[in-house]
Design an enzyme around this catalytic site. Structure first.
Site, PDB file in Angstrom:
ATOM      1  CD  GLN A 198      -2.748   5.680  11.724  1.00  0.00           C
ATOM      2  OE1 GLN A 198      -3.225   5.065  10.793  1.00  0.00           O
ATOM      3  NE2 GLN A 198      -1.434   5.686  11.965  1.00  0.00           N
ATOM      4  CG  PHE A 234      -3.036  -1.616  10.995  1.00  0.00           C
ATOM      5  CD1 PHE A 234      -2.375  -2.071  12.130  1.00  0.00           C
ATOM      6  CD2 PHE A 234      -4.355  -1.982  10.812  1.00  0.00           C
ATOM      7  CE1 PHE A 234      -3.024  -2.868  13.059  1.00  0.00           C
ATOM      8  CE2 PHE A 234      -5.021  -2.781  11.738  1.00  0.00           C
ATOM      9  CZ  PHE A 234      -4.349  -3.225  12.862  1.00  0.00           C
ATOM     10  NE  ARG A 286      10.138   5.677   7.632  1.00  0.00           N
ATOM     11  CZ  ARG A 286      10.830   5.639   8.777  1.00  0.00           C
ATOM     12  NH1 ARG A 286      11.453   4.536   9.146  1.00  0.00           N
ATOM     13  NH2 ARG A 286      10.903   6.686   9.570  1.00  0.00           N
ATOM     14  NE  ARG A 344       2.707  -2.864  12.840  1.00  0.00           N
ATOM     15  CZ  ARG A 344       2.024  -3.705  13.629  1.00  0.00           C
ATOM     16  NH1 ARG A 344       0.971  -4.347  13.181  1.00  0.00           N
ATOM     17  NH2 ARG A 344       2.400  -3.903  14.871  1.00  0.00           N
ATOM     18  CG  PHE A 357       5.823   5.625   5.891  1.00  0.00           C
ATOM     19  CD1 PHE A 357       4.475   5.950   5.886  1.00  0.00           C
ATOM     20  CD2 PHE A 357       6.736   6.604   5.523  1.00  0.00           C
ATOM     21  CE1 PHE A 357       4.056   7.233   5.539  1.00  0.00           C
ATOM     22  CE2 PHE A 357       6.321   7.892   5.169  1.00  0.00           C
ATOM     23  CZ  PHE A 357       4.970   8.196   5.183  1.00  0.00           C
ATOM     24  CD  GLU A 406       6.386   2.598  11.043  1.00  0.00           C
ATOM     25  OE1 GLU A 406       7.093   3.308  11.788  1.00  0.00           O
ATOM     26  OE2 GLU A 406       6.126   2.917   9.877  1.00  0.00           O
TER      27      GLU A 406
END
Lengths: 172, 787
Positions: free
Chosen positions: B211, B242, B324, B356, B358, B727
């Site tokens: 990615q 993912f 997060r 996904r 995070f 996500e």
């Protein structure tokens, strides 16, 4: 899902190196004579010797379904099948489903229903669905879900996969 | 810099807003789509194998590769001592991820050395012949052990607002508890893979399933001792990412490149499924302690959360992942007084990474669990408590990190879903049904999602594109994003096509390559289309403006009278094919290629104080799930799911729906059947689909109604007013977990709240039921307890 095979094992090749055997398979309508190590899986033979890379290696354990192909019309996991077990067999891979440039109805249905995301499981899903329809057992969405449970899709495109199969089966 | 607005009236759109099929659709169904393992193998290709540590923590006493190098077919074997530059770290941002272990191994599965041989089997067999001896050291294998020993990969972060202790102490009611949340393996169907091809001047071309091509390029250059301009990384598509290919592809790409440099031959490295699962990082598992003060209405006065995650042996992305988690521990709710303490625990297990959501999903699980507990304590329906705590529109609308919630549409989404899912009617019916059903119990839950969109590391919020227009009227586009099945290339092609009034098919998007667009960000944080779609639009706008300027001068027409539509250009009413104008422009020496560059506005936050605007906007959604639990076995079936999700104004409703349904299913796996298990020596025991159960087709909800909230529109100026969708839908699956908890609560006539950790495997469900029955034995008359 793996079909048993009661044919005699092929004889060791006379001219081959020690431990290699000769056999022939019909793949997508073409006959391929092969001389190979008897430990070769059908998956590796397809991908590495016949350059038919549409069949994918997902887990190589017979647990994900990405390598599903059709052997004599039945769905089979190519990673769990030794090529020598299939001497004389008629094999169809994802590359052999379209006829004269026209997609197989399941291939077309997969496009129309957006039945994939990353696409890696798709050849196995479609071959498995061709086998499922030929088996004739699954008649409802519930039965399709159950009979397709050997083909995993990590993107989770299952609702569309089921819808595509229903369309190809002519189910409402 | 002026940022062009997305143009045109809605009714002129030819490609955008339409459910056009994935740009690789025909290739996917015919088996023609090429993944890295399908690229015709170059002459003299070698195959590589990585031998990894089989102990969790230890000192390497002896490493002798001579027996390996003497094996048939072996071309090279490399360990840390053999690295050409002495550089041996591929950590993203923070150090701690060696290519090859030096003196110490820190997880079972850590790369120790690698072999290249004529065949994969030879490489593997030869690797097993090396002499590797360890002196085992004590290993930290759980979050609890790490907390007890204060073992961390990064310092603890605390977010505070107001006075949590005082507000909780003064609140009329209070609950506290602990929740464990499991991790998750990505299980991309295409495993990690890289193929390195040496070129002239020591250059290296690396095909990587990643990615983040730019980061792979950086690591390969650094470790091999090349300049970035000598390394090209190409990614056509991934068979799923993912988050598992945001940083985790680097090891395989760098090792392939090292062996290719050493031998001068191309090298392919494709670990098998077991090695892939053992060697690479996963979603962080968490434990969370919560203390919440609230009133009799269920309104939260203050929360005190302790979040601790298993980061594994190195930081990797654990800093932003845990940040997060903090930013989503409010989910959709206004929390007046807050303390969130986030520990980033070090364990001798694989370094956990992006997945996904995070960290967001884990943070959300904590507050949703607490809300459910509040509701059950008060005997109020959990949905009512959820609604009472939602962020307000005019007040109660500031997050603990001080970002204002400006476009809160959750009340509308929940209201609509309550109606379409018939939540209250079904609640009544289920309660009545459960009262008459001794062993089977139904559960229902409706949970919301509010997910922040942008990279929390502000500087990642940029993107580039390169657009080429050829004289036959065809367009070729390259952008910095990567295609992993999410349909990014399709959406971007739609956007560029519409800028010129062309069809989607007129735009070809080429493989992502560091040779065309430099210094790109990972395709992550759901931001692929927001960033790359906009950068591509800017490139298209540049060329279009050149064409307009040329046409205006050439035909003596006002620029405002030149319109691109229906594959034609209307110049003051006279129509001309697009290709004709392009040819005229070419002959008049107008440049027909352009770059586009975009940087997300507004976002900025201070990571030291955890305050500011980490996100440009929020994406919202809600889900209502119903399950049927067999209380004698703990097995269950998801009976019905209703989803309503916000994608702003959709660029491609088919692709967005795929993300919504697929994200939900993946989240359902995380919270139900997907269980990672390490043995007492720290060895992962769930490293193949035989033992690690991701959802299968048969796990689909019997009734699955997913809808896009088609009235939504992004209030921020995001491309075509769409919203990111990669996500957020994953967290809709929290409703399944709470539906299971609700069904278990029915065992005790909803009088006491069951305790349930995630994933809610049948075993955990059965244990929760047993624990509940034991507690019921204390509270209920003997006759019922003996049932």
């Amino acid at each position: 899902m793996i079909s048993s095979d009661d044919s005699d094992p092929p004889a060791p090749a006379s001219g081959g190196s020690a431990g290699s055997v000769s056999l022939a398979v019909m793949v997508n309508g073409t006959r391929y004579p092969l001389t190979l190590d008897p430990r070769c899986t059908l998956l590796d033979v397809l991908r590495e010797q016949l350059d038919l890379t549409g069949t994918k290696k997902g887990c190589d354990h017979g647990q994900c379904g990405a390598c599903t192909i059709l052997v004599d019309g039945r769905r089979v996991l190519a990673c769990l099948t030794l090529a020598v077990m299939k001497d004389g067999a008629n094999i169809t891979t994802i590359e052999g489903l379209a006829k004269d440039g026209v997609l197989h109805p399941l291939q077309q249905a997969f496009i129309e229903h957006d039945a994939f995301q990353c696409g890696y499981c798709t050849p196995g899903q479609i071959c498995s669905a061709v086998g499922l329809i030929a088996e004739g057992r699954a008649q409802t969405a519930d039965e399709i879900r159950e009979s397709m449970s050997g083909n995993i899709c990590r993107c989770g495109a299952y609702p569309n996969i089921v819808a595509a199969i229903q369309q190809a089966m002519g189910l409402p | 810099m002026t940022v062009p607005r997305t143009s045109g009236s809605e009714d002129m759109l030819r490609a955008v807003r339409r459910p056009v099929p994935h740009d690789s659709a025909e290739k996917h169904v015919s088996g023609e789509a090429i993944y890295i393992d399908d690229i015709p193998e170059p002459r003299a290709l070698l195959h590589a194998y990585i031998r990894s540590s089989d102990i969790a923590h230890g000192r390497i006493k002896k490493l002798d590769l001579a027996p390996t190098r003497a094996q048939p077919g072996v071309a090279a074997a490399l360990a840390a001592a053999d690295l050409p530059t002495g550089h041996n770290d591929i950590g993203p941002g923070f150090a701690g991820d060696p290519v090859f272990a030096e003196q110490i191994v820190e997880y079972a599965g850590q790369s120790v050395f690698a072999v290249a041989a004529e065949t994969r089997e030879q490489a593997r067999a030869a690797a097993m012949q090396a002499v590797v001896e360890y002196e085992e050291l004590p290993a930290i294998l759980t979050i609890e052990e790490a907390l007890a020993q204060d073992a961390q990969v990064l310092p603890t972060v605390t977010l505070m607002r107001g006075d949590a202790d005082k507000s909780i102490a003064k609140a009329p009611r209070r609950i506290s508890g602990r929740l464990a949340i499991g991790g998750q393996d990505h299980f991309y169907l295409e495993g990690q893979i890289a193929m390195a091809v040496p070129g002239e001047d020591g250059d290296m071309l690396v095909y990587s399933s990643t990615q983040h091509p730019s980061e792979i390029q950086h690591h390969v250059a650094h470790i091999l001792g090349l300049d970035a301009n000598g390394v090209t990384v190409e990614t056509r598509r991934m068979g799923g990412g993912f988050g598992g290919k945001e940083t985790q592809g680097a090891l395989f790409a760098v090792v392939a490149a090292l062996l290719a440099q050493k031998t001068g031959r191309p090298v392919k490295l494709r670990p098998d499924r077991d090695d892939d699962m053992i060697l690479t990082g996963k979603r962080h598992d968490f434990i969370a302690d919560y203390v919440v003060g609230f009133d009799e209405e269920g309104r939260i006065h203050g929360v005190d959360f302790m979040l601790a995650s298993r980061c594994g042996m190195s930081p990797d992305l654990s800093g932003p992942v845990n940040d997060r988690a903090i930013f989503h521990a409010d989910n959709a709710y206004f929390l007046p007084h807050v303390r969130i303490v986030s520990h980033r625990s070090k364990t001798h297990t694989v370094s956990n990474t992006a997945f996904r959501g995070f960290g967001g999903p884990q943070g959300m699980m904590v507050i949703e669990y607490a809300i459910d507990e509040i509701a059950r304590t008060l005997g109020i329906d959990p949905l009512t408590v959820r609604k009472r705590n939602l962020y307000g529109k005019r007040d109660r609308n500031v997050t603990p990190y001080t970002m204002k919630v400006e476009d809160n549409i959750l009340a509308k989404i929940i209201g609509e879903l309550e109606r379409t899912s018939e939540y209250w009617q079904r609640r009544k019916a289920i309660t009545a049904w459960n009262a008459t059903s001794p062993f089977l119990k139904r559960g229902l839950a409706l949970t919301p999602v509010k997910f922040g969109i942008a990279f929390t590391a502000t500087h990642f919020n940029q993107a580039g594109a390169l657009l080429l227009v050829y004289t036959d009227g065809s367009l070729k586009l390259n952008h910095g994003g990567t295609e992993m099945g999410q349909g990014l290339n399709t959406k971007v092609a739609q956007i560029v096509a519409d800028e010129f009034g062309l069809d989607f098919e007129d735009v070809k998007i080429t493989p992502t390559t560091t040779g065309k667009v430099p210094n790109t960000s990972a395709t992550a944080a759901s931001s692929g289309t927001d960033l790359n779609g906009r950068a591509s639009l800017i490139a298209a706008r540049t060329i279009k403006e050149r064409l307009i300027k040329f046409a205006a001068a050439h035909f003596h027409v006002a620029p405002g009278k030149i319109v691109f539509a229906n594959r034609e250009v209307s110049i003051g009413g006279e129509k001309m094919a697009f290709v004709e104008l392009v040819n005229l422009a070419y002959k008049a020496r107008v440049s027909l290629s352009a770059t586009g560059y975009f940087a997300t506005p507004k976002v900025a936050y201070d990571p030291t104080t955890m305050r500011g605007r980490p996100f440009l906007y929020f994406a919202y959604g809600a889900a209502a799930s119903e399950v049927l639990v067999d209380t004698l076995t703990g097995e269950y079936k998801v009976e019905r799911v209703d989803l309503l999700h916000d994608v702003g104004k959709s660029i491609n409703p088919a692709i967005d729906m795929g993300q919504i349904e697929g994200g939900f299913i993946q989240g359902m796996g995380w919270l139900t059947s997907e269980e990672l298990y390490w043995d007492a020596k720290g060895r992962l025991q769930t490293h193949a689909p035989s033992t690690y159960k991701i959802p299968a087709c048969s796990d689909l909800p019997r009734q699955f109604n997913a809808r896009i909230a088609d009235w939504s529109r992004n209030r921020e100026d995001v491309v075509y007013r769409s919203k990111a969708v990669g996500e957020p839908p994953l967290m809709l699956a929290i409703s399944v977990f709470h539906a299971i908890k609700d069904a278990i609560a029915a065992v005790g006539q909803y009088q006491i709240s069951p305790q349930l950790d995630a994933p809610a495997t049948p075993e955990r469900v059965l244990n929760a039921i047993d624990a509940l029955r034991l507690r019921l034995g204390d509270h209920l008359p003997a006759r019922e307890a003996a049932e």
